[in-house]
Write a protein that holds these residues in place. Structure first.
Motif, PDB file in Angstrom:
ATOM      1  N   ILE A  73       0.835  -1.194   0.000  1.00 23.73           N
ATOM      2  CA  ILE A  73       0.000   0.000   0.000  1.00 23.73           C
ATOM      3  C   ILE A  73       0.870   1.244   0.000  1.00 23.73           C
ATOM      4  O   ILE A  73       1.909   1.297   0.673  1.00 23.73           O
ATOM      5  N   ILE A  74       0.455   2.213  -0.801  1.00 23.06           N
ATOM      6  CA  ILE A  74       1.106   3.527  -0.845  1.00 23.06           C
ATOM      7  C   ILE A  74       0.089   4.509  -0.281  1.00 23.06           C
ATOM      8  O   ILE A  74      -0.986   4.710  -0.861  1.00 23.06           O
ATOM      9  N   ALA A  75       0.395   5.083   0.863  1.00 25.19           N
ATOM     10  CA  ALA A  75      -0.576   5.896   1.591  1.00 25.19           C
ATOM     11  C   ALA A  75       0.150   6.987   2.363  1.00 25.19           C
ATOM     12  O   ALA A  75       1.376   7.000   2.456  1.00 25.19           O
ATOM     13  N   SER A  76      -0.638   7.884   2.959  1.00 24.13           N
ATOM     14  CA  SER A  76      -0.028   8.965   3.737  1.00 24.13           C
ATOM     15  C   SER A  76      -0.349   8.872   5.225  1.00 24.13           C
ATOM     16  O   SER A  76       0.189   9.628   6.016  1.00 24.13           O
ATOM     17  N   TYR A  77      -1.218   7.904   5.600  1.00 22.13           N
ATOM     18  CA  TYR A  77      -1.682   7.897   6.986  1.00 22.13           C
ATOM     19  C   TYR A  77      -2.085   6.490   7.386  1.00 22.13           C
ATOM     20  O   TYR A  77      -2.714   5.765   6.622  1.00 22.13           O
ATOM     21  N   VAL A  78      -1.719   6.088   8.606  1.00 22.13           N
ATOM     22  CA  VAL A  78      -2.023   4.751   9.116  1.00 22.13           C
ATOM     23  C   VAL A  78      -3.034   4.806  10.240  1.00 22.13           C
ATOM     24  O   VAL A  78      -3.853   3.898  10.401  1.00 22.13           O
ATOM     25  N   GLY A  79      -3.039   5.869  11.004  1.00 23.44           N
ATOM     26  CA  GLY A  79      -3.589   5.988  12.342  1.00 23.44           C
ATOM     27  C   GLY A  79      -4.898   5.349  12.726  1.00 23.44           C
ATOM     28  O   GLY A  79      -4.986   4.744  13.769  1.00 23.44           O
ATOM     29  N   GLU A  80      -5.977   5.446  11.909  1.00 29.36           N
ATOM     30  CA  GLU A  80      -7.301   5.025  12.371  1.00 29.36           C
ATOM     31  C   GLU A  80      -7.557   3.524  12.223  1.00 29.36           C
ATOM     32  O   GLU A  80      -8.602   3.041  12.634  1.00 29.36           O
ATOM     33  N   ASN A  81      -6.644   2.806  11.606  1.00 32.59           N
ATOM     34  CA  ASN A  81      -6.878   1.396  11.331  1.00 32.59           C
ATOM     35  C   ASN A  81      -5.862   0.536  12.077  1.00 32.59           C
ATOM     36  O   ASN A  81      -4.696   0.457  11.710  1.00 32.59           O
ATOM     37  N   LYS A  82      -6.300  -0.109  13.142  1.00 33.81           N
ATOM     38  CA  LYS A  82      -5.392  -0.890  13.975  1.00 33.81           C
ATOM     39  C   LYS A  82      -4.869  -2.125  13.249  1.00 33.81           C
ATOM     40  O   LYS A  82      -3.728  -2.535  13.454  1.00 33.81           O
ATOM     41  N   GLU A  83      -5.681  -2.728  12.388  1.00 31.78           N
ATOM     42  CA  GLU A  83      -5.219  -3.899  11.642  1.00 31.78           C
ATOM     43  C   GLU A  83      -4.150  -3.502  10.631  1.00 31.78           C
ATOM     44  O   GLU A  83      -3.179  -4.228  10.426  1.00 31.78           O
TER      45      GLU A  83
END
Length: 228
Positions: A73-83
């Motif tokens: 995955i190419i993304a800018s944010y991880v925070g809200e998804n614990k999995e």
């Protein structure tokens, strides 16, 4: 006239294992939610996903994460998804984290046919390690490459049969630029109109960028409910 699809399962059935997908939305706002439900049910695997984030654990891209369908995955944010966080930390998924503005510009550049550009974001950080840099006007910049995808899955409020799209408010996040950067763009829409029924001055994405359209009802879940 564009191809009007009648089922979400049919819409995603042509996406093969190993495909690269762009998925519009920001959190749960403006995500092509029913296309993602169908993709989760389809079981397509080893996907590379380009999206701002992975939403929440049990909805949107979180469904694909739960099924282990995403390889990278190419993304800018991880925070809200614990999995998502768990899979990244355990090495189960490859993640490329990109500054949000840089991610948006890489997608926009891909849709515009611009192969690469220089940006000051990330200079002096680990993001710049091993990267090509240049100095312009006495300031250092990092070379960033454009992003494109095999399929772009976007969400719009209204469309006509020519594929012209209108987004609702903040659904104008990553959707318009992603619609331009996919080889095949599939638009999930709430309302489908006849050609000529939409005001030309209100069109956000011209139909030339859209190959397939499917209309359906969205659940519009709330990512984080705040009450008083």
């Amino acid at each position: 006239m564009k191809q009007i699809l009648l089922s979400f399962q049919d819409a995603v059935s042509r996406i093969p294992d190993g495909a690269t997908l762009m998925v519009g939305g920001f959190g749960l706002v403006g995500i092509p939610e029913q296309l993602l439900v169908a993709l989760a049910d389809c079981g397509t695997r080893n996907l590379t996903v380009i999206s701002n984030n992975c939403g929440v654990d049990d909805w949107g891209l979180g469904l694909l994460l739960r099924n282990k369908q995403i390889k990278r995955i190419i993304a800018s944010y991880v925070g809200e998804n614990k999995e998502f966080e768990r899979q990244v930390l355990s090495g189960e998924i490859e993640a490329e984290l990109v500054p949000q503005g840089t991610l948006a510009e890489r997608i926009r550049a891909g849709g515009a046919g611009i192969p690469a550009f220089y940006t000051p974001a990330g200079v002096g950080t680990p993001l710049a390690d091993g990267r090509e840099t240049r100095v312009f006007g006495g300031k250092e910049y990092i070379l960033e490459h454009a992003l494109t995808a095999d399929f772009s899955l976007v969400r719009a409020a209204r469309a006509d049969r020519m594929g012209n799209l209108i987004y609702n408010k903040t659904a104008r996040n990553f959707n318009p630029m992603m619609a331009t950067a996919g080889k095949v763009t599939i638009a999930e829409v709430e309302q489908l109109f006849e050609t000529g029924d939409l005001d030309p001055e209100s069109i956000d994405t011209p139909g030339i960028y859209v190959q397939q359209i499917i209309a359906g009802k969205q659940e519009k879940r709330i990512e984080r409910l705040t009450t008083r």
